[in-house]
Design a protein around this motif. Structure first.
Motif, short mmCIF file in Angstrom:
data_model
loop_
_atom_site.label_atom_id
_atom_site.label_comp_id
_atom_site.label_asym_id
_atom_site.label_seq_id
_atom_site.Cartn_x
_atom_site.Cartn_y
_atom_site.Cartn_z
N LEU A 8 8.41 8.35 -3.94
CA LEU A 8 7.02 8.45 -3.51
C LEU A 8 6.27 7.13 -3.67
CD1 LEU A 8 4.78 10.28 -2.45
CD2 LEU A 8 4.26 10.91 -4.84
N LYS A 9 6.56 6.41 -4.75
CA LYS A 9 5.87 5.14 -5.00
C LYS A 9 6.12 4.16 -3.86
CE LYS A 9 5.36 1.43 -8.39
NZ LYS A 9 5.79 0.89 -9.73
N ALA A 10 7.36 4.05 -3.44
CA ALA A 10 7.69 3.14 -2.34
C ALA A 10 7.05 3.59 -1.04
CB ALA A 10 9.20 3.04 -2.18
N LYS A 11 7.05 4.90 -0.79
CA LYS A 11 6.45 5.42 0.43
C LYS A 11 4.95 5.14 0.49
CE LYS A 11 9.80 9.14 1.27
NZ LYS A 11 10.01 10.60 1.37
N ILE A 12 4.28 5.33 -0.65
CA ILE A 12 2.84 5.07 -0.70
C ILE A 12 2.56 3.60 -0.45
CG2 ILE A 12 0.84 5.00 -2.24
CD1 ILE A 12 1.89 7.57 -3.53
N PHE A 13 3.38 2.73 -1.06
CA PHE A 13 3.20 1.29 -0.87
C PHE A 13 3.33 0.91 0.60
CE2 PHE A 13 5.00 -2.97 -0.42
CZ PHE A 13 4.09 -3.73 -1.13
N HIS A 14 4.39 1.34 1.24
CA HIS A 14 4.61 0.98 2.64
C HIS A 14 3.53 1.60 3.54
CE1 HIS A 14 8.28 -1.14 1.88
NE2 HIS A 14 8.86 -0.09 1.32
N TRP A 15 3.09 2.80 3.21
CA TRP A 15 1.99 3.41 3.98
C TRP A 15 0.72 2.60 3.83
CZ3 TRP A 15 -2.63 5.22 1.90
CH2 TRP A 15 -3.50 5.84 2.80
N ALA A 16 0.44 2.14 2.61
CA ALA A 16 -0.77 1.36 2.36
C ALA A 16 -0.73 0.04 3.13
CB ALA A 16 -0.92 1.09 0.86
#
Length: 604
Positions: free
Chosen positions: A298-306
């Protein structure tokens, strides 16, 4: 603005003393406390007093108007004071990088004809040991003087004490000298480290630095109520040009050249302005991306989404389109969850970041803009007193180096080379009339050696170095730096990249890896083991595939080699301002290059 508006002072010392009179009790320069938890400030009055004492001390050692004084030191307050003192004595500062090899340091001091050598410590002073120079005295910033040394040594404190005694006997000594210094007089002799050949001494005048100071004031990044973090090498023209602007505007400036302390001290200093070479921004980018990747899930997904959300916002702004309510709301979430951490690490959301001395990759620039930390890219050469173009706050265009400073004249030659003319252009190359004639046109324009174009609004886009354009054996031209910057943006583990292709039938690439990032990826294994591992080659191959998807067919990288170590200044592979010396690297790693081309036709 009238041309005369860029010349309100005859010299740097006149500008300094004007600042001292205008704001004597205001903060000028700061250093860290011994425990790195706070700042110790010098006022403008104190700065002027110390510079004057150093100047008087130098005159007592026999320095006369027009002489050169060599200065070899890391970035620190004493560098600033010594440089100001040299100019106030009517002399010119010959700058020498602290990482310069002894043979090169001796060459610079000898070629410049420097009479005094100011060194940070005894080991730096030893760099000219045995050389036949014009040096009559060596001044040490740190450590005791050696009474048996030849030339004789004294400390900077001793020099100031001598100057104080001279001023007590003759209070107007330095002010009388300053009154004789004109705009065409030599202020700095900066030897370009260059990417090929022996360094050339660039003669820069008082008028050029004054022009820089006044022109920079119009950019909108200098604020007397702000605080600059100055860590750049002051031996480089970029650092020196910033000092000029600082004096004219009166910007409080923290001076600390310890790059290893940069991130930690940003949290202590919390500056409103920091200028840097692209490598610093690349490292911050690499850290952010690799940390997100390591977090996974989830952390990586949130980063890339941001990041994607931020880039959509930036794209709209760059296109002059309104940012819709939904995108604004999404960006607010992205900033809170991801970007605020990066902003705090760099000192705060309001910090102004400026990049210069080498090209900044577009993708890197887009990332920082997406994070609410736009990097204002600028451009200039040592031969133009550093800054010639720069983007302005609130009006920056990613992919360009901004608009020209002041009343600088700009035109492009028939082959697209950028030509510059103005007060900031060098006087000449020291003792090199032929090289001077090759670089300055008959009508006074500087041949920059850079290919680019200026749009209707005056924004300059640099496409490549004229001499670095590569022509493959198939007759296709490629721009190595553009490919290299794209790969750095694609691959968060890359440190340095060198594209090869001149007279070859396909393009290859040498890659060095950032030790901290790649070791973390490998779970802490030794760096030498990691860079040689098949798993690492597979990892980098994936990023090369991503790069090739962005390139024209003739530009695509067919093979690459991961080098066993990073490029270093000590091995003469990069300059102190972080430019890669292509020919040196190609020579040092010739076996790796030839291995990639084994069995191919080198040229037609």
């Amino acid at each position: 603005m009238n041309t005369d508006d860029y010349a309100p002072y005859a010299s740097l010392p006149e500008m300094l003393f004007h600042r001292v009179r205008a704001t004597p009790g205001s903060r000028a320069f700061a250093v860290p406390t011994p425990d790195d938890t706070g700042l110790i400030w010098l006022t403008w009055a104190q700065t002027g007093e110390r510079a004057t004492r150093i100047a008087a001390g130098l005159r007592g050692l026999g320095v006369t108007t027009g002489d050169r004084v060599a200065l070899l030191s890391s970035t620190r307050l004493e560098w600033v004071l010594a440089d100001l003192g040299v100019n106030c004595a009517g002399a010119a500062t010959t700058t020498v990088y602290p990482t310069t090899a002894p043979d090169d340091a001796a060459y610079i001091v000898t070629d410049s004809g420097s009479k005094i050598f100011i060194a940070e410590n005894a080991s730096h002073a030893a760099k000219i040991s045995g050389a036949q120079t014009s040096v009559t005295h060596v001044v040490l910033i740190d450590g005791p003087a050696d009474p048996a040394a030849r030339p004789p040594q004294l400390t900077l404190a001793d020099l100031e004490d001598r100057g104080a005694a001279a001023l007590a006997a003759e209070p107007g000594l330095i002010t009388d000298i300053v009154a004789t210094i004109g705009p065409d007089d030599l202020a700095s002799l900066i030897y370009t480290s260059g990417t090929t050949g022996r360094a050339r001494g660039v003669e820069l005048t008082h008028g050029g630095w004054v022009w820089q100071a006044v022109a920079q004031d119009g950019v909108g990044v200098f604020d007397p109520a702000g605080l600059q973090y100055l860590w750049l090498p002051l031996s480089h023209s970029f650092g020196k040009s910033l000092l000029s602007g600082v004096i004219h505007v009166g910007v409080p400036t923290y001076v600390d050249g310890r790059v290893d302390k940069l991130v930690d001290m940003l949290a202590v200093v919390r500056p409103t302005l920091m200028c840097a070479a692209p490598r610093i921004f690349e490292k911050v980018y690499n850290r952010a991306v690799t940390t997100a990747i390591a977090g996974g899930g989830l952390k990586a997904k949130i980063f890339h989404w941001a990041v994607a959300t931020g880039k959509r916002k930036v794209a709209a702004q760059q296109a002059g389109k309104p940012v819709g309510a939904l995108l604004r709301a999404r960006y607010a979430v992205a900033e809170k969850l991801v970007f605020s951490k990066l902003q705090n690490r760099l000192g705060g959301k309001g910090i102004v970041l400026v990049s210069g001395s080498a090209p900044l990759g577009r993708d890197i620039a887009e990332f920082f803009a997406a994070a609410g930390l736009p990097v204002l890219e600028g451009y200039g050469l040592t031969e133009s007193s550093a800054v010639s173009f720069v983007n302005r706050p609130g009006a920056f265009r990613i992919g360009t180096v901004g608009q020209p400073l002041g009343n600088l004249e700009v035109k492009t030659d028939t082959d697209g080379e950028i030509l510059l003319r103005g007060r900031s252009i060098m006087r000449a190359y020291h003792h090199l009339p032929e090289a001077t004639r090759d670089t300055l046109t008959d009508d006074g324009f500087l041949r920059t050696g850079d290919i680019g174009h200026v749009d209707a609004d005056g924004y300059l886009t640099i496409t490549d170095r004229k001499k670095d354009l590569v022509k493959t054996s198939g007759g296709k031209y490629i721009a190595p730096s553009a490919i290299e910057n794209q790969f750095k943006a694609v691959c968060p583990y890359a440190s340095q990249v060198l594209v090869i292709g001149q007279s070859r039938n396909f393009v290859t690439m040498l890659v060095t890896l950032d030790e901290e990032s790649i070791v973390a990826w490998a779970g802490g294994k030794p760096y030498a083991e990691v860079v040689a591992a098949a798993e690492t080659e597979k990892l980098i191959a994936g990023y090369v595939e991503q790069l090739n998807a962005k390139l024209n067919r003739w530009e695509t990288v067919k093979k690459f080699a991961i080098l066993p170590r990073d490029l270093t200044i000590d091995d003469d592979e990069i300059t102190p301002s972080m430019k890669v010396k292509r020919k040196v690297v190609e020579t040092n790693f010739a076996s790796q290059i030839e291995h990639m081309y084994a069995g191919s036709v080198a040229q037609l």
